[in-house]
Design an enzyme around this catalytic site. Structure first.
Site, short mmCIF file in Angstrom:
data_model
loop_
_atom_site.label_atom_id
_atom_site.label_comp_id
_atom_site.label_asym_id
_atom_site.label_seq_id
_atom_site.Cartn_x
_atom_site.Cartn_y
_atom_site.Cartn_z
N ASP A 104 0.87 -1.18 0.00
CA ASP A 104 0.00 0.00 0.00
C ASP A 104 0.91 1.23 0.00
OD1 ASP A 104 -3.23 0.44 1.49
OD2 ASP A 104 -2.01 1.95 0.46
N ASP A 200 -2.60 5.16 -2.62
CA ASP A 200 -3.55 5.91 -1.79
C ASP A 200 -3.89 7.26 -2.45
OD1 ASP A 200 -4.76 5.86 0.92
OD2 ASP A 200 -3.54 7.64 1.25
N GLU A 260 -6.42 4.32 -5.70
CA GLU A 260 -7.64 4.72 -5.00
C GLU A 260 -8.00 6.11 -5.50
OE1 GLU A 260 -7.45 6.26 -1.09
OE2 GLU A 260 -9.40 5.53 -0.54
N HIS A 323 -11.35 -1.02 4.00
CA HIS A 323 -11.09 -0.64 5.40
C HIS A 323 -11.62 0.76 5.75
CE1 HIS A 323 -8.08 1.22 2.95
NE2 HIS A 323 -7.74 1.99 3.94
N ASP A 324 -12.20 1.45 4.75
CA ASP A 324 -12.70 2.81 5.02
C ASP A 324 -14.22 2.90 5.06
OD1 ASP A 324 -10.18 4.36 2.91
OD2 ASP A 324 -10.20 3.99 5.08
O1 ISL Z 1 -12.15 7.28 5.11
C1 ISL Z 1 -12.88 7.96 4.50
C2 ISL Z 1 -14.19 8.35 5.01
O2 ISL Z 1 -15.15 7.63 4.33
C3 ISL Z 1 -12.46 8.41 3.17
O3 ISL Z 1 -12.71 9.78 3.07
C4 ISL Z 1 -10.96 8.18 3.04
O4 ISL Z 1 -10.30 9.05 3.93
C5 ISL Z 1 -10.51 8.46 1.62
O5 ISL Z 1 -11.17 7.51 0.82
C6 ISL Z 1 -9.00 8.30 1.48
O6 ISL Z 1 -8.64 7.07 2.07
C7 ISL Z 1 -7.24 6.75 2.06
O7 ISL Z 1 -6.45 7.83 2.55
C8 ISL Z 1 -6.57 8.20 3.91
C9 ISL Z 1 -6.63 7.01 4.88
O8 ISL Z 1 -7.12 7.44 6.14
C10 ISL Z 1 -7.55 5.91 4.34
O9 ISL Z 1 -7.53 4.78 5.21
C11 ISL Z 1 -7.05 5.54 2.96
O10 ISL Z 1 -7.80 4.45 2.43
C12 ISL Z 1 -5.37 9.06 4.23
O11 ISL Z 1 -4.20 8.34 3.85
#
Ligand code: ISL
Ligand code: CA
Length: 531
Positions: A104, A200, A260, A323-324
């Site tokens: 990741d 990410d 992502e 995971h989000d």
């Molecule tokens: O987690 C969220 C709320 O739904 C999303 O806004 C998320 O923050 C966004 O999709 C980006 O996610 C990625 O970057 C973030 C991290 O907290 C997330 O776990 C990751 O998947 C910052 O690195």
């Protein structure tokens, strides 16, 4: 580029990819936190499930303010997950089982403890000052985690930009030194044999060089704490050329980038745009199905938008949980959970594209209720009780009915879902009719039938199937998903053999009609083929 034997596809198009949240998968040293040796211990389970590649959420050194999405050393394994040798061992053991490892990559920002940022913030004339985004005067850009996106730094009186936590300063991608440094960090692991990266929030990498304010605006789901149209701090035009440059790096290694794409507008075409003409990201996540209600026509509309937007030389992927977001069965499982889980499993494994399975999805795990004092996710802490945060979808893998569901011998870092005594791997491994057994049948079907990995995707003509049925073809295979709780029947051209049904029936239908039981998914093919 080595191709998949019977479909002449690259590995990342034909693979089933499984997301592991390492902190919650398997603890091996009794500290209540999942780790790399724990994952290694579970590789036989993943191989038997039919997984071809695993994506590990971040395992690098991090202060863990955002549980690893704030990286302070891209080349060091965080001690909580194990050592560099533990990783080498995992890589080797996975390779023995023909399972690839995908890391990741969090390169929109680093941790504020990364040496790059420590140097950058030390003075306005530090050579790394321009590796981050420093301004004397703030504009109206916001942090996704709420509040202004600018943090004042006392050392120099300037502000730095952070799309997320203040401990996650954004890198300045306009600076070519940043790009070459990040590519070096990526090559470090590709040289060790990893097969790619999940990247990410890649669509945040560049910001408007003029720092123009975003206009006010209401997206489809206005976030009370962020009422602006993000046109100057995201999705900047420079991204496409960057994706092409990074694509050529990954293609040197036959490695894969899955990006992502975070989008307020939840527009599937945005995700498709970062695939380019098959010359940018190999795969890009479209999250729209995570926001689509349980409705066959709505699912079809979202799938058509995404698949129609993809260039013929690019390749789709399918994801229902991560995971989000709340787990798919929490979103859709208000009733008939087990049947709906099987309908989703068929969709995930048979629609055109690379399927991404989130750990626990194969056994029907759902979000756990996390009490306020147990919340650890910064998002949940900040927005309780309006936003539960992401902990509910990150609870420990449920391996058995034993203590802590066999995840750990200590107090787990997040509570195990109380349903683990009846929803766990061990009990489902004993049950040939379990969701786990059904998911394994689906991965096996994909291996046996190249159409499911490589054929086109044709939806049934509208009006030819009942409104509650989602129907599509993959080559000569017909897939029918009954979203309703009523019996349905679909007309088919000639006799069909039912290859797999989520209601465990495999007979032949000579009548030219396929009856569908409530919430049943059926995969069939014309008998004429005789295969
Ligand atoms: O987690 C969220 C709320 O739904 C999303 O806004 C998320 O923050 C966004 O999709 C980006 O996610 C990625 O970057 C973030 C991290 O907290 C997330 O776990 C990751 O998947 C910052 O690195
Ligand atoms: Ca551990």
């Amino acid at each position: 580029m080595p191709m998949n034997s019977d479909t002449n596809q690259p590995w990342w198009q034909s693979s089933v990819i499984y997301q592991i949240y390492p902190r919650s998968f398997q603890d091996s040293n009794g500290d209540g936190i999942g780790d790399l040796p724990g994952i290694t211990r579970r590789l036989d389970y993943l191989q038997d499930l039919g997984v071809d590649a695993i994506w590990l959420s971040p395992i690098f050194r991090s202060p863990m303010h955002d549980f690893g999405y704030d990286i302070s050393d891209y080349r060091a394994i965080d001690p909580v997950f194990g050592t560099a040798n533990d990783f080498k061992h995992l890589l080797r053991e996975a390779d023995h089982r023909r399972i690839r490892i995908i890391l990741d990559g969090v390169f929109n920002h680093t941790s504020d403890e990364h040496p790059w940022f420590r140097e950058s913030r030390s003075s306005t004339d530090n050579p790394r000052r321009d590796w981050y985004i420093w301004r004397r005067k703030r504009n109206n850009w916001r942090s996704i985690f709420g509040g202004p996106g600018w943090e004042k730094d006392d050392a120099t009186g300037e502000y730095y930009f952070h799309s997320f936590l203040t401990q996650q300063p954004d890198l300045n991608w306009h600076n070519p030194a940043v790009e070459s440094a990040v590519v070096d960090e990526i090559r470090y692991w590709l040289d060790q044999g990893v097969s790619g990266y999940r990247l990410d929030v890649i669509n945040f990498f560049f910001k408007d060089a003029g720092f123009r304010n975003n206009p006010f605006g209401l997206g489809p789901t206005p976030r009370p704490y962020d009422l602006q149209q993000h046109i100057y701090d995201r999705n900047r035009p420079e991204l496409h050329d960057l994706m092409k440059r990074m694509r050529s790096v990954f293609d040197e290694y036959d490695a894969m980038m899955v990006g992502e794409i975070f989008s307020e507008t939840r527009d599937a075409r945005l995700a498709a745009s970062y695939l380019g003409a098959g010359d940018q990201l190999h795969l890009s996540f479209d999250f729209s199905l995570m926001y689509t209600p349980w409705d066959a026509r709505r699912f079809e509309a979202e799938l058509r938008t995404y698949h129609d937007a993809i260039h013929p030389d690019a390749w789709p992927c399918t994801v229902l949980s991560n995971h989000d977001q709340p787990r798919s069965l929490t979103r859709f499982g208000k009733r008939d959970a087990d049947r709906r889980a099987r309908v989703m499993a068929v969709l995930l494994m048979t629609v055109r594209g690379t399927p991404f399975l989130y750990y626990g999805e194969e056994i029907g795990m759902t979000d756990a209720r996390i009490r306020r004092r147990q919340i650890v996710d910064p998002l949940g802490k900040r927005y309780w009780p309006f936003h539960p945060g992401r902990d509910p979808a990150r609870t420990p893998m449920q391996w058995s009915a034993g203590e802590h569901a066999g995840f750990t011998t200590a107090q787990p870092w997040l509570p195990v879902h109380p349903g683990y005594p009846h929803t766990n791997v061990d009990s489902q491994l004993q049950d040939g009719d379990s969701l786990l057994a059904f998911t394994r049948q689906l991965t096996r079907l994909r291996r046996e039938h190249p159409e499911l990995r490589a054929a086109g995707l044709e939806f049934a003509e509208s009006g030819t199937v009942p409104p509650d049925v989602l129907a599509y073809r993959r080559g000569d295979m017909n897939i029918f998903l009954n979203f309703s709780h009523r019996n349905q029947s679909v007309a088919v051209a000639g006799p069909q053999s039912i290859i797999l049904s989520s209601r465990q029936r495999t007979e032949t239908e000579m009548s030219g009609q396929i009856p569908l039981q409530p919430c049943e998914a059926v995969i069939c093919r014309p008998i004429a083929t005789g295969r």
